[in-house]
Design an enzyme around this catalytic site. Structure first.
Site, PDB file in Angstrom:
ATOM      1  N   LYS A 185       0.826  -1.214   0.000  1.00 59.70           N
ATOM      2  CA  LYS A 185       0.000   0.000   0.000  1.00 59.70           C
ATOM      3  C   LYS A 185       0.863   1.267   0.000  1.00 59.70           C
ATOM      4  O   LYS A 185       0.653   2.182  -0.792  1.00 59.70           O
ATOM      5  CB  LYS A 185      -0.882  -0.026   1.258  1.00 59.70           C
ATOM      6  CG  LYS A 185      -2.006   0.974   1.291  1.00 59.70           C
ATOM      7  CD  LYS A 185      -2.756   0.952   2.633  1.00 59.70           C
ATOM      8  CE  LYS A 185      -3.301  -0.402   3.005  1.00 59.70           C
ATOM      9  NZ  LYS A 185      -4.117  -0.352   4.255  1.00 59.70           N
TER      10      LYS A 185
ATOM     11  N   LYS B  75       2.324  -3.997  10.880  1.00 64.42           N
ATOM     12  CA  LYS B  75       0.999  -4.096  11.492  1.00 64.42           C
ATOM     13  C   LYS B  75       1.160  -4.707  12.868  1.00 64.42           C
ATOM     14  O   LYS B  75       2.097  -5.455  13.122  1.00 64.42           O
ATOM     15  CB  LYS B  75       0.086  -4.994  10.654  1.00 64.42           C
ATOM     16  CG  LYS B  75      -1.377  -4.792  10.940  1.00 64.42           C
ATOM     17  CD  LYS B  75      -1.828  -3.469  10.345  1.00 64.42           C
ATOM     18  CE  LYS B  75      -3.270  -3.421  10.016  1.00 64.42           C
ATOM     19  NZ  LYS B  75      -3.552  -2.487   8.920  1.00 64.42           N
TER      20      LYS B  75
ATOM     21  N   ASN C  51     -15.793   3.188  10.929  1.00 64.31           N
ATOM     22  CA  ASN C  51     -15.308   4.500  10.477  1.00 64.31           C
ATOM     23  C   ASN C  51     -15.204   4.593   8.945  1.00 64.31           C
ATOM     24  O   ASN C  51     -15.731   5.524   8.338  1.00 64.31           O
ATOM     25  CB  ASN C  51     -13.947   4.759  11.158  1.00 64.31           C
ATOM     26  CG  ASN C  51     -13.350   6.072  10.748  1.00 64.31           C
ATOM     27  OD1 ASN C  51     -12.781   6.194   9.670  1.00 64.31           O
ATOM     28  ND2 ASN C  51     -13.501   7.091  11.583  1.00 64.31           N
TER      29      ASN C  51
ATOM     30  N   SER D 243      -1.951   9.724   7.637  1.00 60.51           N
ATOM     31  CA  SER D 243      -0.990   9.429   8.708  1.00 60.51           C
ATOM     32  C   SER D 243       0.392   9.972   8.338  1.00 60.51           C
ATOM     33  O   SER D 243       1.115  10.512   9.181  1.00 60.51           O
ATOM     34  CB  SER D 243      -0.869   7.913   8.918  1.00 60.51           C
ATOM     35  OG  SER D 243      -1.856   7.448   9.798  1.00 60.51           O
TER      36      SER D 243
HETATM   37  N1  GLU Z   1      -4.774   0.839   9.702  1.00 59.05           N
HETATM   38  C1  GLU Z   1      -4.808   1.645   8.520  1.00 59.05           C
HETATM   39  C2  GLU Z   1      -4.517   0.811   7.302  1.00 59.05           C
HETATM   40  O1  GLU Z   1      -4.723  -0.383   7.293  1.00 59.05           O
HETATM   41  C3  GLU Z   1      -3.943   2.886   8.628  1.00 59.05           C
HETATM   42  C4  GLU Z   1      -2.508   2.656   8.900  1.00 59.05           C
HETATM   43  C5  GLU Z   1      -1.718   3.934   9.208  1.00 59.05           C
HETATM   44  O2  GLU Z   1      -2.307   4.994   9.219  1.00 59.05           O
HETATM   45  O3  GLU Z   1      -0.509   3.807   9.435  1.00 59.05           O
HETATM   46  O4  GLU Z   1      -4.162   1.301   6.270  1.00 59.05           O
END
Ligand code: GLU
Length: 428
Positions: free
Chosen positions: A93, A105, A220, A357
């Site tokens: 990503k 993660k 959300n 972020s």
């Molecule tokens: N948990 C979110 C995701 O799966 C955001 C991760 C982040 O902001 O670092 O993309």
């Protein structure tokens, strides 16, 4: 490969698409192994005086493009396998969007709804106490994920600061605005998916007011994408949460539904609970029924693995926008493709969250505070550019959007590895 391993399923796509993208075997091999995986026991003193142990995880999957980035999930199904898969998807990503981050993660195996607010705070803090040496603003930067929120990020930052005797707001993102969070982070995941939907609808040459949408999952991400699409003129005809869903051909007012959900805690409780029932007639449907509705856009916004080879044949949507991470198993990819269903993959569609972020991290590191307009404009630029690049690659190389997104990411990661040298350089 069995669908029971989310990580193995994630590797199926990486292997196949890395080969398609002509990535060096040595580099592919490197992508099959997480860089660091840590499992910890988290002792928490419960309100009744007893001591309970929870399992916590953090996986830093790949850091070739920068410090690792990714959320922390609190959910009863969190396990090592899932955390590795989610960390791998974060790696892809960040590379698709072009952020200077690797992927990570974390998670805790817990049902946070069963904890008191004080127990939740103790659990969040002990997670950071145990992992303080593995994370850091230049090393690994956590953020919210399923069932974690800005308050929890605030506790985690405070714990890190007290352990390290510092003030490091850039160690974690998704914080409360008052504690250094960024404006626009709260709806960023939904907004990113919404921006992808706008681009897709434009490519489909359809009018926004003609588009019907079903959203599976009303957290959300699901709420904000539904709200924004409705504001843009689309009809949101179905919404569900883990308890079940509702369908109305005429469409729902998303904001009222959200307000009711906040009051009653789940959509099922609002089926016939005053305002929603009065507002519009509707039918109760199951999550499976929602997935097979005849709509223009289906948005899975809950957990992974909901679309499999067993139910993919029944999908009638024209397009799918994956706001959840990994909602479609690899075994369903070809079935959906042969039915002509366009899938905007998670690694692109839900990247709005990590993109803002990144903006939060940049603001924290430079001591700046950006306006909401700035954040939303920058998010729009990043998401639209990434969507266009993936779309063009798919057109030019005759690939699906998922294949194109992976190929784009894998080429970027591969170029960074090549810059260090592979066997071609050392022994070529
Ligand atoms: N948990 C979110 C995701 O799966 C955001 C991760 C982040 O902001 O670092 O993309």
């Amino acid at each position: 490969m069995t669908a029971s391993s989310t990580f193995q399923d994630a590797l199926v796509r990486v292997r196949a698409l890395a080969e398609l993208a002509n990535i060096d075997l040595e580099i592919i091999e490197g992508l099959l192994h997480p860089k660091e995986l840590i499992m910890v026991s988290l002792p928490v003193r419960m309100d009744d005086g007893s001591q309970k142990y929870f399992s916590g995880y953090r996986c830093r999957y790949n850091s070739i493009l920068g410090p690792t980035k990714g959320g922390v999930r609190f959910h009863p199904n969190v396990n090592e396998d899932e955390v590795k898969a989610l960390a791998l998807w974060m790696t892809i990503k960040c590379a698709v969007i072009g952020l200077p981050f690797g992927g990570a993660k974390g998670g805790i195996t817990v049902n946070p709804k069963e904890l008191s607010p004080m127990e939740l705070e103790r659990l969040s803090r002990v997670y950071i106490r145990v992992l303080a040496d593995f994370i850091g603003p230049h090393r690994d930067i956590p953020a919210p994920d399923v069932y974690t929120n800005s308050r929890i990020m605030g506790w985690m930052m405070a714990e890190y600061d007290s352990i390290k005797r510092t003030h490091a707001p850039d160690v974690i993102t998704g914080k409360p605005i008052e504690l250094g969070g960024s404006l626009g982070r709260d709806d960023a995941t939904g907004r990113g998916a919404y921006l992808c939907a706008l681009e897709l609808i434009r490519k489909m040459e359809r009018a926004l007011t003609d588009i019907s949408v079903a959203v599976q999952g009303f957290g959300n991400g699901g709420y904000h994408v539904a709200r924004l699409l409705q504001q843009a003129g689309c009809k949101i005809v179905a919404i569900s949460d883990s308890q079940g869903g509702i369908y109305a051909k005429k469409g729902f007012d998303v904001e009222s539904l959200w307000q009711e959900k906040q009051r009653s805690k789940h959509i099922k409780g609002v089926y016939c609970n005053g305002s929603i029932c009065e507002m519009v007639e509707h039918e109760s449907i199951s999550n499976d029924e929602l997935l097979s509705l005849e709509v223009d856009i289906l948005i899975p916004a809950a957990l992974e693995g909901v679309i499999t080879k067993d139910n993919a044949h029944g999908i009638q949507a024209k397009a799918i926008i994956e706001i959840a991470n990994g909602p479609i198993l690899s075994e369903a990819d070809n079935i959906l493709h042969s039915k002509g269903i366009k899938v905007v993959p998670d690694v692109l569609a839900n990247a709005g969250g990590v993109t803002v972020s990144y903006f939060e991290w940049v603001q924290n590191r430079s001591g700046q505070t950006w306006t909401l307009e700035d954040v939303q404009q920058k998010l729009k630029e990043k998401m639209t550019a990434a969507f266009e690049a993936v779309w063009d690659l798919a057109e030019n190389e005759k690939r699906t959007l998922r294949e194109a997104a992976y190929i784009k990411a894998l080429r970027k990661i591969s170029a960074a590895v090549e810059a260090h040298g592979t066997h071609n350089y050392f022994n070529g």
